[in-house]
Design an enzyme around this catalytic site. Structure first.
Site, PDB file in Angstrom:
ATOM      1  CE  LYS A 153      -9.955  48.435  17.158  1.00  0.00           C
ATOM      2  NZ  LYS A 153     -10.781  49.475  16.705  1.00  0.00           N
ATOM      3  NE  ARG A 155     -10.406  50.979  23.131  1.00  0.00           N
ATOM      4  CZ  ARG A 155     -11.978  49.804  23.552  1.00  0.00           C
ATOM      5  NH1 ARG A 155     -12.658  50.630  24.203  1.00  0.00           N
ATOM      6  NH2 ARG A 155     -11.804  49.322  22.152  1.00  0.00           N
ATOM      7  NE  ARG A 199     -21.539  47.652  12.627  1.00  0.00           N
ATOM      8  CZ  ARG A 199     -20.526  47.453  13.717  1.00  0.00           C
ATOM      9  NH1 ARG A 199     -19.599  47.015  12.817  1.00  0.00           N
ATOM     10  NH2 ARG A 199     -20.428  48.654  14.691  1.00  0.00           N
ATOM     11  NE  ARG A 252     -23.414  46.938  18.031  1.00  0.00           N
ATOM     12  CZ  ARG A 252     -22.210  46.788  17.723  1.00  0.00           C
ATOM     13  NH1 ARG A 252     -21.978  45.556  17.656  1.00  0.00           N
ATOM     14  NH2 ARG A 252     -21.448  47.418  18.594  1.00  0.00           N
ATOM     15  NE  ARG A 311     -18.316  53.569  19.415  1.00  0.00           N
ATOM     16  CZ  ARG A 311     -18.669  52.561  18.476  1.00  0.00           C
ATOM     17  NH1 ARG A 311     -19.601  51.862  17.946  1.00  0.00           N
ATOM     18  NH2 ARG A 311     -17.816  50.792  17.936  1.00  0.00           N
TER      19      ARG A 311
END
Length: 230
Positions: free
Chosen positions: A30, A104, A138, A171, A182
């Site tokens: 996004k 959302r 990541r 992270r 998530r």
């Protein structure tokens, strides 16, 4: 120079305010697509995540309220998120914009509809296996903010920053367990929003695993829609 000219061209075409929303699971691209839309078509970009972090950092009333929710592991209530976005939208009510990360929930979508109508909802339909792979690959050099991806932008030495040689970290949001949570939360909470916009006839879905292959189709759609409305 060419990009600037194109942006000016689209700004001239945007005589009527054009309102768009971009949706997709975490890791669907996004942010990358939003940046290209802003650069190509001159829309203002409103990111709920950026606004949330800015308000928390500035310790505004809304920021403190949202931080309290996050610290307790709770979702930020719909009415609080809606207030945050709608307050910011008042500052750009004469501009065309792209909303990223909001709405959302169906409740948030209904609140937005009460204020203005959305012209187009861009849905990035990227397989969860792809997004999960992107996010869990990541790694970050915290002091500098440099980001690496094991698959397509790995550090020269595994686990170490290219510049300082210091250790990289992952992270909390990017650990496999958190990413799974998530994605499940997105499925449960946000999928109904896609159905909401589909029923209104404004949902445009783009499927694929590579942003560079999806982007030309999004660009063509927006070019057509912006030309038709002027």
């Amino acid at each position: 120079m060419v990009v600037t000219t194109l942006t000016q061209h689209w700004k001239m075409l945007l005589q009527r305010i054009f309102r768009a929303v971009i949706m997709g699971p975490p890791g669907s691209g996004k942010g990358t697509v939003s940046g290209r839309i802003v650069k190509s078509f001159g829309l203002m970009h409103l990111s709920s995540g950026d606004l949330l972090r800015a308000n928390i950092k500035a310790k505004t009333e809304l920021g403190l309220l949202m931080k309290s929710c996050i610290d307790q592991g709770q979702l930020v209530p719909d009415d609080v998120m809606s207030r945050l976005i709608l307050t910011e939208m008042r500052n750009i009510d004469q501009s065309s914009w792209l909303l990223d990360g909001f709405p959302r929930t169906v409740s948030q979508a209904e609140t937005l509809d009460n204020v203005c109508s959305v012209d187009t909802v861009i849905n990035l339909d990227v397989p969860y296996q792809t997004t999960k792979q992107r996010l869990t690959s990541r790694w970050l050099h915290l002091p500098s903010g440099r980001v690496y991806n094991i698959d397509f932008n790995p550090p020269k030495i595994a686990g170490l920053d290219d510049v300082t040689g210091e250790p990289l970290i992952q992270r909390d949001d990017d650990t496999p367990e958190t990413v799974t949570r998530r994605l499940k939360a997105y499925e449960n909470q946000t999928r109904p929003v896609l159905e909401y916009y589909r029923s209104k006839g404004v949902l445009e879905t783009f499927s694929g695993t590579e942003t560079n292959k999806i982007w030309p189709h999004i660009q063509a759609l927006l070019s057509k829609k912006l030309s038709l409305q002027n």
